[in-house]
Design a protein around this motif. Sequence first.
Motif, short mmCIF file in Angstrom:
data_model
loop_
_atom_site.label_atom_id
_atom_site.label_comp_id
_atom_site.label_asym_id
_atom_site.label_seq_id
_atom_site.Cartn_x
_atom_site.Cartn_y
_atom_site.Cartn_z
N MET A 86 53.56 -10.86 -52.28
CA MET A 86 53.64 -11.38 -51.06
C MET A 86 52.78 -12.41 -50.40
O MET A 86 53.21 -13.20 -49.76
CB MET A 86 54.03 -10.19 -50.14
CG MET A 86 54.45 -10.37 -48.79
SD MET A 86 56.07 -11.29 -48.47
CE MET A 86 55.70 -12.24 -47.24
N PHE A 87 51.65 -12.17 -50.86
CA PHE A 87 50.55 -13.09 -50.47
C PHE A 87 50.60 -14.38 -51.06
O PHE A 87 50.66 -15.49 -50.47
CB PHE A 87 49.13 -12.61 -50.73
CG PHE A 87 48.24 -13.55 -50.27
CD1 PHE A 87 47.39 -12.92 -49.39
CD2 PHE A 87 47.44 -14.61 -50.88
CE1 PHE A 87 46.42 -13.74 -48.56
CE2 PHE A 87 46.54 -15.40 -50.47
CZ PHE A 87 45.94 -14.99 -49.23
N THR A 88 51.39 -14.58 -52.45
CA THR A 88 51.64 -15.79 -53.03
C THR A 88 52.55 -16.23 -52.29
O THR A 88 52.70 -17.62 -52.03
CB THR A 88 51.86 -15.43 -54.50
OG1 THR A 88 50.90 -14.76 -55.03
CG2 THR A 88 52.30 -16.70 -55.06
N LEU A 89 53.82 -15.62 -51.92
CA LEU A 89 54.86 -16.08 -51.05
C LEU A 89 54.54 -16.70 -49.73
O LEU A 89 54.73 -17.67 -49.45
CB LEU A 89 55.86 -15.30 -51.00
CG LEU A 89 57.27 -15.77 -50.27
CD1 LEU A 89 57.85 -16.83 -51.04
CD2 LEU A 89 58.08 -14.71 -50.29
N TRP A 90 53.64 -15.97 -49.19
CA TRP A 90 53.15 -16.35 -47.77
C TRP A 90 52.23 -17.55 -47.89
O TRP A 90 52.28 -18.54 -46.97
CB TRP A 90 52.45 -15.26 -47.29
CG TRP A 90 51.68 -15.24 -46.04
CD1 TRP A 90 52.25 -15.30 -44.57
CD2 TRP A 90 50.10 -15.48 -45.70
NE1 TRP A 90 51.52 -15.59 -43.67
CE2 TRP A 90 50.11 -15.73 -44.10
CE3 TRP A 90 49.06 -15.54 -46.33
CZ2 TRP A 90 48.94 -15.84 -43.51
CZ3 TRP A 90 48.02 -15.56 -45.70
CH2 TRP A 90 47.84 -15.60 -44.36
N ASN A 91 51.63 -17.65 -49.04
CA ASN A 91 50.50 -18.84 -49.24
C ASN A 91 51.43 -20.24 -49.29
O ASN A 91 50.96 -21.17 -49.19
CB ASN A 91 49.70 -18.60 -50.46
CG ASN A 91 48.42 -19.56 -50.43
OD1 ASN A 91 47.67 -19.67 -49.59
ND2 ASN A 91 48.48 -20.14 -51.65
N CYS A 92 52.55 -20.01 -49.88
CA CYS A 92 53.59 -21.15 -49.91
C CYS A 92 54.08 -21.79 -48.80
O CYS A 92 54.87 -22.55 -48.76
CB CYS A 92 54.34 -20.99 -51.08
SG CYS A 92 53.81 -20.58 -52.74
N ARG A 93 53.95 -20.98 -47.50
CA ARG A 93 54.77 -21.45 -46.43
C ARG A 93 54.70 -23.07 -45.95
O ARG A 93 55.81 -23.35 -45.29
CB ARG A 93 54.35 -20.56 -45.16
CG ARG A 93 52.84 -20.63 -44.95
CD ARG A 93 52.47 -19.36 -43.98
NE ARG A 93 50.95 -19.40 -43.41
CZ ARG A 93 49.96 -19.04 -44.18
NH1 ARG A 93 50.15 -18.88 -45.61
NH2 ARG A 93 48.70 -19.49 -43.65
N GLU A 94 53.47 -23.82 -46.17
CA GLU A 94 53.40 -24.89 -45.72
C GLU A 94 54.48 -25.79 -46.46
O GLU A 94 55.21 -26.77 -46.07
CB GLU A 94 51.91 -25.46 -45.60
CG GLU A 94 51.40 -25.03 -44.50
CD GLU A 94 49.89 -25.36 -44.20
OE1 GLU A 94 49.62 -26.62 -44.99
OE2 GLU A 94 48.97 -25.12 -43.70
N ALA A 95 54.30 -25.44 -47.87
CA ALA A 95 55.00 -26.21 -48.78
C ALA A 95 56.63 -26.07 -48.63
O ALA A 95 57.34 -26.91 -48.56
CB ALA A 95 54.63 -25.97 -50.16
#
Length: 239
Positions: A86-95
Amino acid sequence: MIKTAVIMAAGLGSRFGHMTETMPKGFIECGGKAMVVRSIEALIACGIERIIIGTGYKKEAYEQLASSFPQIECVFSPRYAETNSMFTLWNCREAIGNDDFLLLESDIIFSRNALTELIDDAHPDIMLITPVTKFQDQYYVEYDANGTLTRCSTDRDAIDAKGELVGIHKLSASFYQKMCADYAQIVDEKPKLGYEYELLHMSQAISRVFVLNAKDVHWYEIDDERDLQYAEEHVVGKL
């Protein structure tokens, strides 16, 4: 039409032992081809134009892969060793921005109709499941009469299990933005949360997740060498 996909590929792959000492687990070959390359080729064949890969461990392998596939954009999570999907997915939010997208894990092999059934389905936010096929590490899913995700568990007897999580989803931009906003409130408290548990919370409390039970999809999640052997013997030939 969905034109964007996100692949979760930050994990250590520690259950593979020596096999992931020099490469991330997505690069382990099954049937003569790296799992992540299989996924990328299938995505492109289905009309996907952007492939965002959430990286962590051995990120250089994915960055190099981008030289062969211009559709790839890598988003590195420096906290990969202390966080979860979930952190990895959240970390992609700008892209990801305002794109609807398909969400995949890097350690699965699947028949192409796993993607086309999601793309063609009218529901905006979907969790793909199939009847139970995996012999270990299953994640069971329950849904109600309307097809709404209601419960998930690794214990089949704890819920009214209707099938097993594949690890491929379709998410709308509006849903994902709500998902990120919700997770932002607990990110410091639950950095190791798996995205599937956040999807469950969203469906129960915030916005419906539809469960698509696809009985004609062939797939396998490959977590270790035993899984790899099983997949090569029983699954690859059906894809």
